[in-house]
Design an enzyme around this catalytic site. Sequence first.
Site, PDB file in Angstrom:
ATOM      1  N   ASP A   1      -6.596  -0.557   0.173  1.00  0.00           N
ATOM      2  CA  ASP A   1      -6.938   0.722   0.803  1.00  0.00           C
ATOM      3  C   ASP A   1      -8.373   0.702   1.308  1.00  0.00           C
ATOM      4  O   ASP A   1      -9.287   0.197   0.634  1.00  0.00           O
ATOM      5  CB  ASP A   1      -6.765   1.838  -0.224  1.00  0.00           C
ATOM      6  CG  ASP A   1      -7.125   3.204   0.322  1.00  0.00           C
ATOM      7  OD1 ASP A   1      -6.288   3.794   1.005  1.00  0.00           O
ATOM      8  OD2 ASP A   1      -8.274   3.646   0.089  1.00  0.00           O
TER       9      ASP A   1
ATOM     10  N   TYR B   1       1.289   3.946  -3.099  1.00  0.00           N
ATOM     11  CA  TYR B   1       0.867   5.325  -2.829  1.00  0.00           C
ATOM     12  C   TYR B   1       1.997   6.304  -3.132  1.00  0.00           C
ATOM     13  O   TYR B   1       1.782   7.362  -3.733  1.00  0.00           O
ATOM     14  CB  TYR B   1       0.433   5.444  -1.365  1.00  0.00           C
ATOM     15  CG  TYR B   1      -0.212   6.758  -1.003  1.00  0.00           C
ATOM     16  CD1 TYR B   1      -1.549   7.003  -1.299  1.00  0.00           C
ATOM     17  CD2 TYR B   1       0.505   7.754  -0.348  1.00  0.00           C
ATOM     18  CE1 TYR B   1      -2.151   8.218  -0.960  1.00  0.00           C
ATOM     19  CE2 TYR B   1      -0.081   8.961   0.003  1.00  0.00           C
ATOM     20  CZ  TYR B   1      -1.410   9.181  -0.304  1.00  0.00           C
ATOM     21  OH  TYR B   1      -2.000  10.379   0.027  1.00  0.00           O
TER      22      TYR B   1
ATOM     23  N   TRP C   1       0.836  -1.202   0.000  1.00  0.00           N
ATOM     24  CA  TRP C   1       0.000   0.000   0.000  1.00  0.00           C
ATOM     25  C   TRP C   1       0.872   1.254   0.000  1.00  0.00           C
ATOM     26  O   TRP C   1       0.665   2.163  -0.803  1.00  0.00           O
ATOM     27  CB  TRP C   1      -0.926   0.007   1.216  1.00  0.00           C
ATOM     28  CG  TRP C   1      -1.812   1.223   1.293  1.00  0.00           C
ATOM     29  CD1 TRP C   1      -3.054   1.369   0.763  1.00  0.00           C
ATOM     30  CD2 TRP C   1      -1.490   2.480   1.932  1.00  0.00           C
ATOM     31  NE1 TRP C   1      -3.542   2.631   1.021  1.00  0.00           N
ATOM     32  CE2 TRP C   1      -2.603   3.337   1.734  1.00  0.00           C
ATOM     33  CE3 TRP C   1      -0.394   2.957   2.642  1.00  0.00           C
ATOM     34  CZ2 TRP C   1      -2.646   4.642   2.228  1.00  0.00           C
ATOM     35  CZ3 TRP C   1      -0.425   4.271   3.121  1.00  0.00           C
ATOM     36  CH2 TRP C   1      -1.539   5.083   2.926  1.00  0.00           C
TER      37      TRP C   1
END
Length: 486
Positions: free
Chosen positions: A449, A433, A429
């Site tokens: 997410d 990102y 994640w």
Amino acid sequence: MIKSSRGLYTAFAARDARFDGRFFVGVSSTGIYCRPVCWAKMPKEENCTFFTTAAEAEQAGYRPCLLCRPELAPGQSPVDASAALAHKAAHLLEENCGSGQSLEDLAAQLGCTGRHLRRVFAEEFHVSPVQYLQTCRLLLAKNLLTDTALSVTEVAMAAGFGSLSRFNTRFKEQYQLSPTALRKAPAKATPHPGSITLALGYRPPYQWDKMLDFLAGRAIAGVERVQDGTYGRTVWLKDRLGRPLTGWIEVTHLPKKSALQVTVSETLLPVLPQVLARIRRLFDLYCDPDTVYRALQSMDEIRPGLRVLGTRVPGCFDAFEMAVRTVLGQQITVRAASTLTARLATAYGKPIETGIDGLSRLFPTPADIAALGPNIETQLGQLGVIAARSRTIYALALALMRGEIVLGPCAQPQEEMQKLLQIRGIGSWSAQYMAMRAMQWPDAFLETDAGVKKALAPRSPGDALALAEKWRPWRSYATVSLWNAL
């Protein structure tokens, strides 16, 4: 020169904003080149020649139109599969037009040889990198001469010419008039003393309120401020000699002009190209919204109206700042992450006088964080940061200082994500990102997410990932669309 002009004259006649920045029109009867949205009298088709870039038009002997101002045209997206390298190089030339960086150094940043970069660049833009760089400098200077009250000498230095005589010579050679002759009226007063104001164009539409809401929810107190439709922040950058410069910026929307209005403190003039490039990335000004919208058509099968024309992916101004915030935001709310990040900035960021309420701190640099030493969890623990997160931030700061990881437009996202995953405390994640926001990767997808899972419920993360295959190579825009739909 674009060999086939079929359809381009029609787009020019319609003043179609979708094509703004995608081509330029040289008019042989006037010797002027224009944007496709120019509102001047329409020339005859036989007098029009179409060019891929402003640099190509200038090399062909055309001068920029004083009405439509080619320097305000939006840039091209770097996500053209066969031309990604050339577009990245073009963006870096814009950002570093005042740095004196050699082409070989630029090529090394992009992971190729100078010879290969020249070939790819010429194939894509029909000019050499040096010719493109010269046009970047000239158009930035033209923008400054038109919109600011800076002296001609200040304009020459800010645009990267190095000397006034060199600037005057190049300007007269290219545009057949002197820099002072370009100024017909005094510039408008800026909202803050000691600052300049410029405009940066984009391809409409632009979902400004959504962008501003995203940034407002994640603003770092003291470092950033969103108020009355305006984004502001403090800035720390190095000039071409490695000297640190500090200042501030404010950005607001000019929807009628399809542009963002940018106000920059004059202390940042020596690094103005860097500042403008970072603003373009932060606000995703290279985006072609129509291309993205068509590619995400299948999103409407999930829920009508899920995709919205003009959605942008929020980038970042300071990659380390964004990366630290990403780590601090793991498994906690957006508001809680903002609180922790603000505490970190207050404790270890340098104070700055801006004269603007709410902008009083510079975010700590990688060197500032690395200076806390391997026992960093003791210092950050006092701010409420858990030990594991503290160690991750320290490792990230060291990796960036040593050049082991690249977070920025030169990065190869998939390679850098693999390096990020080697740092304890950074998972998929976080890596995705960071790639989406710091590396301008348009194809990141965060299936785990919380917001994505909520928007795609009751699908599992695995099902969501499979579904997102249809949205390549624009999955970052799909992710933002899902967040915006909540």
